[in-house]
Design a protein around this motif. Structure first.
Motif, PDB file in Angstrom:
ATOM      1  N   SER A  28      -2.729  -3.222  -7.991  1.00 20.85           N
ATOM      2  CA  SER A  28      -1.527  -3.691  -7.293  1.00 20.85           C
ATOM      3  C   SER A  28      -1.480  -3.215  -5.854  1.00 20.85           C
ATOM      4  O   SER A  28      -0.961  -3.916  -4.989  1.00 20.85           O
ATOM      5  CB  SER A  28      -0.264  -3.227  -8.029  1.00 20.85           C
ATOM      6  OG  SER A  28      -0.008  -1.864  -7.821  1.00 20.85           O
ATOM      7  N   TRP A  30      -3.838  -2.966  -3.789  1.00 16.30           N
ATOM      8  CA  TRP A  30      -4.734  -3.755  -2.939  1.00 16.30           C
ATOM      9  C   TRP A  30      -4.344  -5.233  -2.894  1.00 16.30           C
ATOM     10  O   TRP A  30      -5.005  -6.029  -2.243  1.00 16.30           O
ATOM     11  CB  TRP A  30      -6.181  -3.624  -3.422  1.00 16.30           C
ATOM     12  CG  TRP A  30      -6.735  -2.279  -3.091  1.00 16.30           C
ATOM     13  CD1 TRP A  30      -6.808  -1.204  -3.924  1.00 16.30           C
ATOM     14  CD2 TRP A  30      -7.251  -1.847  -1.838  1.00 16.30           C
ATOM     15  NE1 TRP A  30      -7.355  -0.133  -3.263  1.00 16.30           N
ATOM     16  CE2 TRP A  30      -7.639  -0.499  -1.975  1.00 16.30           C
ATOM     17  CE3 TRP A  30      -7.418  -2.466  -0.602  1.00 16.30           C
ATOM     18  CZ2 TRP A  30      -8.185   0.244  -0.936  1.00 16.30           C
ATOM     19  CZ3 TRP A  30      -7.967  -1.737   0.436  1.00 16.30           C
ATOM     20  CH2 TRP A  30      -8.352  -0.404   0.266  1.00 16.30           C
ATOM     21  N   ARG A  31      -3.273  -5.608  -3.559  1.00 14.63           N
ATOM     22  CA  ARG A  31      -2.855  -7.005  -3.617  1.00 14.63           C
ATOM     23  C   ARG A  31      -2.150  -7.423  -2.338  1.00 14.63           C
ATOM     24  O   ARG A  31      -1.314  -6.712  -1.814  1.00 14.63           O
ATOM     25  CB  ARG A  31      -1.906  -7.186  -4.796  1.00 14.63           C
ATOM     26  CG  ARG A  31      -1.446  -8.594  -4.982  1.00 14.63           C
ATOM     27  CD  ARG A  31      -0.583  -8.688  -6.242  1.00 14.63           C
ATOM     28  NE  ARG A  31      -0.220 -10.054  -6.491  1.00 14.63           N
ATOM     29  CZ  ARG A  31       0.914 -10.601  -6.051  1.00 14.63           C
ATOM     30  NH1 ARG A  31       1.770  -9.894  -5.377  1.00 14.63           N
ATOM     31  NH2 ARG A  31       1.169 -11.850  -6.306  1.00 14.63           N
ATOM     32  N   LYS A  32      -2.487  -8.593  -1.864  1.00 12.11           N
ATOM     33  CA  LYS A  32      -1.780  -9.168  -0.719  1.00 12.11           C
ATOM     34  C   LYS A  32      -0.519  -9.852  -1.255  1.00 12.11           C
ATOM     35  O   LYS A  32      -0.564 -10.491  -2.301  1.00 12.11           O
ATOM     36  CB  LYS A  32      -2.661 -10.191  -0.020  1.00 12.11           C
ATOM     37  CG  LYS A  32      -3.872  -9.577   0.643  1.00 12.11           C
ATOM     38  CD  LYS A  32      -4.701 -10.660   1.313  1.00 12.11           C
ATOM     39  CE  LYS A  32      -5.840 -10.064   2.076  1.00 12.11           C
ATOM     40  NZ  LYS A  32      -6.993  -9.710   1.297  1.00 12.11           N
ATOM     41  N   PRO A  33       0.594  -9.702  -0.561  1.00 10.43           N
ATOM     42  CA  PRO A  33       1.822 -10.357  -1.032  1.00 10.43           C
ATOM     43  C   PRO A  33       1.646 -11.874  -1.071  1.00 10.43           C
ATOM     44  O   PRO A  33       1.491 -12.513  -0.042  1.00 10.43           O
ATOM     45  CB  PRO A  33       2.883  -9.957  -0.016  1.00 10.43           C
ATOM     46  CG  PRO A  33       2.289  -8.858   0.788  1.00 10.43           C
ATOM     47  CD  PRO A  33       0.807  -8.949   0.667  1.00 10.43           C
ATOM     48  N   ALA A  34       1.611 -12.419  -2.242  1.00 13.24           N
ATOM     49  CA  ALA A  34       1.462 -13.861  -2.439  1.00 13.24           C
ATOM     50  C   ALA A  34       1.923 -14.171  -3.857  1.00 13.24           C
ATOM     51  O   ALA A  34       1.972 -13.282  -4.702  1.00 13.24           O
ATOM     52  CB  ALA A  34       0.000 -14.283  -2.250  1.00 13.24           C
ATOM     53  N   ASP A  41      -4.022 -12.126 -10.443  1.00 13.41           N
ATOM     54  CA  ASP A  41      -2.893 -11.904  -9.532  1.00 13.41           C
ATOM     55  C   ASP A  41      -1.672 -11.386 -10.291  1.00 13.41           C
ATOM     56  O   ASP A  41      -0.941 -10.535  -9.804  1.00 13.41           O
ATOM     57  CB  ASP A  41      -2.537 -13.183  -8.779  1.00 13.41           C
ATOM     58  CG  ASP A  41      -3.571 -13.528  -7.719  1.00 13.41           C
ATOM     59  OD1 ASP A  41      -4.281 -12.605  -7.271  1.00 13.41           O
ATOM     60  OD2 ASP A  41      -3.669 -14.710  -7.351  1.00 13.41           O
ATOM     61  N   ARG A  44      -2.209  -7.768 -11.053  1.00 16.11           N
ATOM     62  CA  ARG A  44      -2.024  -6.929  -9.867  1.00 16.11           C
ATOM     63  C   ARG A  44      -0.593  -6.946  -9.345  1.00 16.11           C
ATOM     64  O   ARG A  44      -0.258  -6.181  -8.455  1.00 16.11           O
ATOM     65  CB  ARG A  44      -2.964  -7.386  -8.756  1.00 16.11           C
ATOM     66  CG  ARG A  44      -4.397  -7.230  -9.135  1.00 16.11           C
ATOM     67  CD  ARG A  44      -5.383  -7.662  -8.112  1.00 16.11           C
ATOM     68  NE  ARG A  44      -4.931  -8.565  -7.077  1.00 16.11           N
ATOM     69  CZ  ARG A  44      -5.682  -8.978  -6.092  1.00 16.11           C
ATOM     70  NH1 ARG A  44      -6.920  -8.560  -6.007  1.00 16.11           N
ATOM     71  NH2 ARG A  44      -5.228  -9.799  -5.195  1.00 16.11           N
ATOM     72  N   THR A 120       7.080   0.059   2.217  1.00 14.47           N
ATOM     73  CA  THR A 120       6.416  -0.529   3.375  1.00 14.47           C
ATOM     74  C   THR A 120       5.727   0.510   4.260  1.00 14.47           C
ATOM     75  O   THR A 120       5.024   0.147   5.193  1.00 14.47           O
ATOM     76  CB  THR A 120       7.429  -1.325   4.222  1.00 14.47           C
ATOM     77  OG1 THR A 120       8.488  -0.442   4.605  1.00 14.47           O
ATOM     78  CG2 THR A 120       7.980  -2.506   3.441  1.00 14.47           C
ATOM     79  N   ARG A 127      -2.973   3.540  -0.819  1.00 13.97           N
ATOM     80  CA  ARG A 127      -4.190   2.860  -1.282  1.00 13.97           C
ATOM     81  C   ARG A 127      -5.320   3.863  -1.503  1.00 13.97           C
ATOM     82  O   ARG A 127      -6.000   3.823  -2.526  1.00 13.97           O
ATOM     83  CB  ARG A 127      -4.646   1.823  -0.262  1.00 13.97           C
ATOM     84  CG  ARG A 127      -3.921   0.542  -0.339  1.00 13.97           C
ATOM     85  CD  ARG A 127      -4.461  -0.454   0.658  1.00 13.97           C
ATOM     86  NE  ARG A 127      -3.720  -1.702   0.543  1.00 13.97           N
ATOM     87  CZ  ARG A 127      -3.659  -2.603   1.483  1.00 13.97           C
ATOM     88  NH1 ARG A 127      -4.292  -2.421   2.624  1.00 13.97           N
ATOM     89  NH2 ARG A 127      -2.974  -3.704   1.294  1.00 13.97           N
TER      90      ARG A 127
END
Length: 154
Positions: A28, A30-34, A41, A44, A120, A127
């Motif tokens: 999670s 390393w997940r890009k917000p999408a 996905d 994550r 944030t 990470r």
């Protein structure tokens, strides 16, 4: 079944729970917000903050159980593995011990950055710490499992 076998199983139970939790959190971070559309996905997309306390507790519990059964391991298993001439196996386990201690030493910083920082902020630090704790956990579990299997073969 011997006491050490029961304790080894008990040691393995929080280790398995820990591997699941730290892997979820590790993916999670390393997940890009999408939007989470495919399985990986969604895997994550867990909220990483909620895992920090559980991961820290399970790591300490697993480490403490491992430390408790370690003297028996040294006397029984290491001796038989050495007698079988499997010195590299012992060396890999020695590395496992150091990696487990490294993971334990990272826990205070890991916990701090997950529990005290807004989501944030300090993303890179989270990470790095999460990935290191995850790698320490995976290494320890895999090597411990393999060595336990080697012990059964001797």
């Amino acid at each position: 079944m011997s006491t050490i076998a029961v304790l080894t199983i008990i040691h393995g139970l929080p280790a398995i729970a820990l591997i699941g939790a730290i892997t979820h959190q590790g993916f999670s971070v390393w997940r890009k917000p999408a939007p989470a559309r495919v399985f990986i996905d969604r895997f994550r997309a867990v909220g990483g903050v909620g895992y920090a306390n559980s991961i820290s507790l399970m790591y300490v519990l697993t480490f403490a159980m491992g430390a408790y059964i370690y003297p028996t391991f040294v006397l029984d298993v290491k001796a038989s593995v050495a007698d079988a001439g499997m010195r590299s196996t012992i060396g890999v386990f020695q590395v496992k011990e150091h990696v487990a201690v490294l993971g334990l030493s990272l826990l205070p910083a890991y916990w701090h950055y997950w529990r005290r920082s807004p989501a944030t902020e300090n993303v890179g630090t989270r990470r790095l710490l999460t990935t290191l704790v995850m790698l320490c956990t995976w290494w320890s579990l895999l090597i411990g499992h393999v060595l336990n299997n080697v012990r059964g073969l001797i």
